[in-house]
Design a protein around this motif. Structure first.
Motif, PDB file in Angstrom:
ATOM      1  N   PHE A  17       8.478  26.489  60.019  1.00 21.00           N
ATOM      2  CA  PHE A  17       9.889  26.116  59.871  1.00 21.00           C
ATOM      3  C   PHE A  17      10.180  25.228  58.666  1.00 21.00           C
ATOM      4  N   GLY A  18       9.175  24.743  57.997  1.00 17.85           N
ATOM      5  CA  GLY A  18       9.390  23.892  56.829  1.00 17.85           C
ATOM      6  C   GLY A  18       9.628  22.451  57.208  1.00 17.85           C
ATOM      7  N   ASP A  19      10.794  22.158  57.716  1.00 17.13           N
ATOM      8  CA  ASP A  19      11.148  20.787  58.081  1.00 17.13           C
ATOM      9  C   ASP A  19      12.001  20.803  59.350  1.00 17.13           C
ATOM     10  N   LYS A  20      12.485  19.647  59.722  1.00 17.68           N
ATOM     11  CA  LYS A  20      13.271  19.516  60.952  1.00 17.68           C
ATOM     12  C   LYS A  20      14.535  20.375  60.888  1.00 17.68           C
ATOM     13  N   ASN A  21      15.203  20.394  59.749  1.00 20.86           N
ATOM     14  CA  ASN A  21      16.413  21.212  59.632  1.00 20.86           C
ATOM     15  C   ASN A  21      16.105  22.687  59.841  1.00 20.86           C
ATOM     16  N   GLY A  22      14.993  23.161  59.302  1.00 21.28           N
ATOM     17  CA  GLY A  22      14.589  24.545  59.504  1.00 21.28           C
ATOM     18  C   GLY A  22      14.299  24.846  60.962  1.00 21.28           C
ATOM     19  N   LEU A  23      13.687  23.897  61.634  1.00 21.84           N
ATOM     20  CA  LEU A  23      13.386  24.044  63.055  1.00 21.84           C
ATOM     21  C   LEU A  23      14.663  24.070  63.887  1.00 21.84           C
ATOM     22  N   ALA A  31      16.472  27.423  63.298  1.00 28.84           N
ATOM     23  CA  ALA A  31      15.812  28.511  64.031  1.00 28.84           C
ATOM     24  C   ALA A  31      16.100  28.423  65.526  1.00 28.84           C
ATOM     25  N   THR A  32      16.138  27.207  66.043  1.00 30.15           N
ATOM     26  CA  THR A  32      16.432  27.011  67.465  1.00 30.15           C
ATOM     27  C   THR A  32      17.852  27.459  67.775  1.00 30.15           C
ATOM     28  N   VAL A  75       4.926  34.575  68.891  1.00 28.49           N
ATOM     29  CA  VAL A  75       4.570  33.765  70.060  1.00 28.49           C
ATOM     30  C   VAL A  75       4.678  32.282  69.725  1.00 28.49           C
ATOM     31  N   ARG A  76       4.144  31.889  68.583  1.00 27.08           N
ATOM     32  CA  ARG A  76       4.198  30.483  68.157  1.00 27.08           C
ATOM     33  C   ARG A  76       5.649  30.031  67.925  1.00 27.08           C
ATOM     34  N   ARG A  77       6.428  30.870  67.248  1.00 30.24           N
ATOM     35  CA  ARG A  77       7.827  30.516  66.978  1.00 30.24           C
ATOM     36  C   ARG A  77       8.580  30.298  68.294  1.00 30.24           C
ATOM     37  N   ALA A  78       8.396  31.196  69.250  1.00 30.70           N
ATOM     38  CA  ALA A  78       9.067  31.066  70.548  1.00 30.70           C
ATOM     39  C   ALA A  78       8.607  29.795  71.264  1.00 30.70           C
ATOM     40  N   GLN A  79       7.326  29.514  71.191  1.00 29.83           N
ATOM     41  CA  GLN A  79       6.760  28.307  71.815  1.00 29.83           C
ATOM     42  C   GLN A  79       7.375  27.059  71.187  1.00 29.83           C
ATOM     43  N   LEU A  80       7.515  27.048  69.876  1.00 29.89           N
ATOM     44  CA  LEU A  80       8.069  25.886  69.181  1.00 29.89           C
ATOM     45  C   LEU A  80       9.575  25.731  69.411  1.00 29.89           C
ATOM     46  N   ILE A  81      10.284  26.828  69.512  1.00 27.89           N
ATOM     47  CA  ILE A  81      11.711  26.756  69.806  1.00 27.89           C
ATOM     48  C   ILE A  81      11.923  26.199  71.211  1.00 27.89           C
ATOM     49  N   ASP A  82      11.140  26.667  72.162  1.00 26.72           N
ATOM     50  CA  ASP A  82      11.229  26.136  73.520  1.00 26.72           C
ATOM     51  C   ASP A  82      10.906  24.639  73.537  1.00 26.72           C
ATOM     52  N   ALA A  83       9.879  24.250  72.800  1.00 24.49           N
ATOM     53  CA  ALA A  83       9.515  22.829  72.719  1.00 24.49           C
ATOM     54  C   ALA A  83      10.633  22.019  72.070  1.00 24.49           C
ATOM     55  N   THR A  84      11.305  22.601  71.088  1.00 21.29           N
ATOM     56  CA  THR A  84      12.415  21.912  70.428  1.00 21.29           C
ATOM     57  C   THR A  84      13.568  21.692  71.402  1.00 21.29           C
ATOM     58  N   PRO A 137      24.759  22.237  55.585  1.00 17.62           N
ATOM     59  CA  PRO A 137      25.386  23.513  55.210  1.00 17.62           C
ATOM     60  C   PRO A 137      24.865  24.735  55.963  1.00 17.62           C
ATOM     61  N   SER A 138      23.562  24.829  56.200  1.00 22.59           N
ATOM     62  CA  SER A 138      23.039  26.009  56.894  1.00 22.59           C
ATOM     63  C   SER A 138      23.530  26.059  58.338  1.00 22.59           C
ATOM     64  N   LEU A 139      23.653  24.905  58.979  1.00 20.87           N
ATOM     65  CA  LEU A 139      24.172  24.863  60.346  1.00 20.87           C
ATOM     66  C   LEU A 139      25.676  25.107  60.359  1.00 20.87           C
ATOM     67  N   LYS A 140      26.360  24.635  59.333  1.00 15.85           N
ATOM     68  CA  LYS A 140      27.808  24.873  59.222  1.00 15.85           C
ATOM     69  C   LYS A 140      28.084  26.379  59.117  1.00 15.85           C
ATOM     70  N   ARG A 141      27.254  27.086  58.368  1.00 18.25           N
ATOM     71  CA  ARG A 141      27.403  28.539  58.262  1.00 18.25           C
ATOM     72  C   ARG A 141      27.205  29.211  59.622  1.00 18.25           C
ATOM     73  N   LEU A 142      26.185  28.785  60.352  1.00 16.03           N
ATOM     74  CA  LEU A 142      25.957  29.347  61.688  1.00 16.03           C
ATOM     75  C   LEU A 142      27.147  29.092  62.605  1.00 16.03           C
TER      76      LEU A 142
END
Length: 195
Positions: free
Chosen positions: A50-56, A59-60, A9-18, A119-124
């Protein structure tokens, strides 16, 4: 003790907020603090999940990509089994309602830009590009020789991305019907050449 299911629930809430924070402030203006404020929770909770902004951001984008993949699977499953219908299903999925809201479109644009540096976004991005190409190539391959199928898949993928990008940057409501019609006309031309 945390409630069962609260993590998701929290992860979904934070992704929507992002998504909404990127829509309003852009990627450079998006901070963990702004996302936390929009979600009405502490910045520490954002960091915890999420750790940091890149992690957030990662995930988004995984969330947005899951929506795209689900739309593609749903539309392909509902399509007739012929290549034209299945190619049209892939096109329609890329202009699905889950992909054309302002927050999602702005997040896609930010993701594409940032994927050149992270790099993690490049992989995605690579996975997404390969999946689209593979889906298109498989369907074109049922109607034409392999080399032609590969060229057709590359061309249609570029057209989908180009139409989507023009729609995203137009500053006007996205006319997805017109974009889909153009891409479908292109499919018809390619298939007619190998009929």
């Amino acid at each position: 003790m945390p409630k069962v299911g609260m993590r998701e629930v929290r992860r979904a809430q934070l992704i929507d907020a992002t998504l909404h924070t990127i829509d309003e402030a852009g990627l450079s203006g998006t901070t963990l603090a702004l996302v936390a404020q929009r979600a009405n929770i502490s910045t520490g909770i954002v960091s915890h999940y999420f750790g940091d902004k890149n992690g957030l951001i990662e995930a988004t984008m995984r969330h947005v990509l899951r929506d795209l993949w689900a739309a593609t699977a749903r539309r392909r499953a509902a399509a007739k089994p012929d290549p034209r219908s299945r190619l049209r299903a892939v096109v329609a999925a890329n202009f699905d309602v889950s992909q054309i809201s302002a927050p999602v479109m702005k997040t896609w644009l930010a993701f594409w830009s940032q994927s050149m540096h992270e790099p993690s976004l490049k992989r995605l991005q690579h996975v997404n590009t390969r999946r689209l190409y593979s889906n298109l190539c498989a369907e074109f391959g049922k109607a034409m020789p392999r080399a032609a199928a590969r060229r057709s898949a590359s061309g249609l993928a570029a057209m989908i991305d180009g139409l989507w990008l023009r729609g995203a940057l137009s500053g006007e409501p996205f006319d997805t019907k017109a974009a889909i019609r153009l891409a479908n006309d292109y499919i018809d031309l390619l298939l007619a050449q190998h009929a």
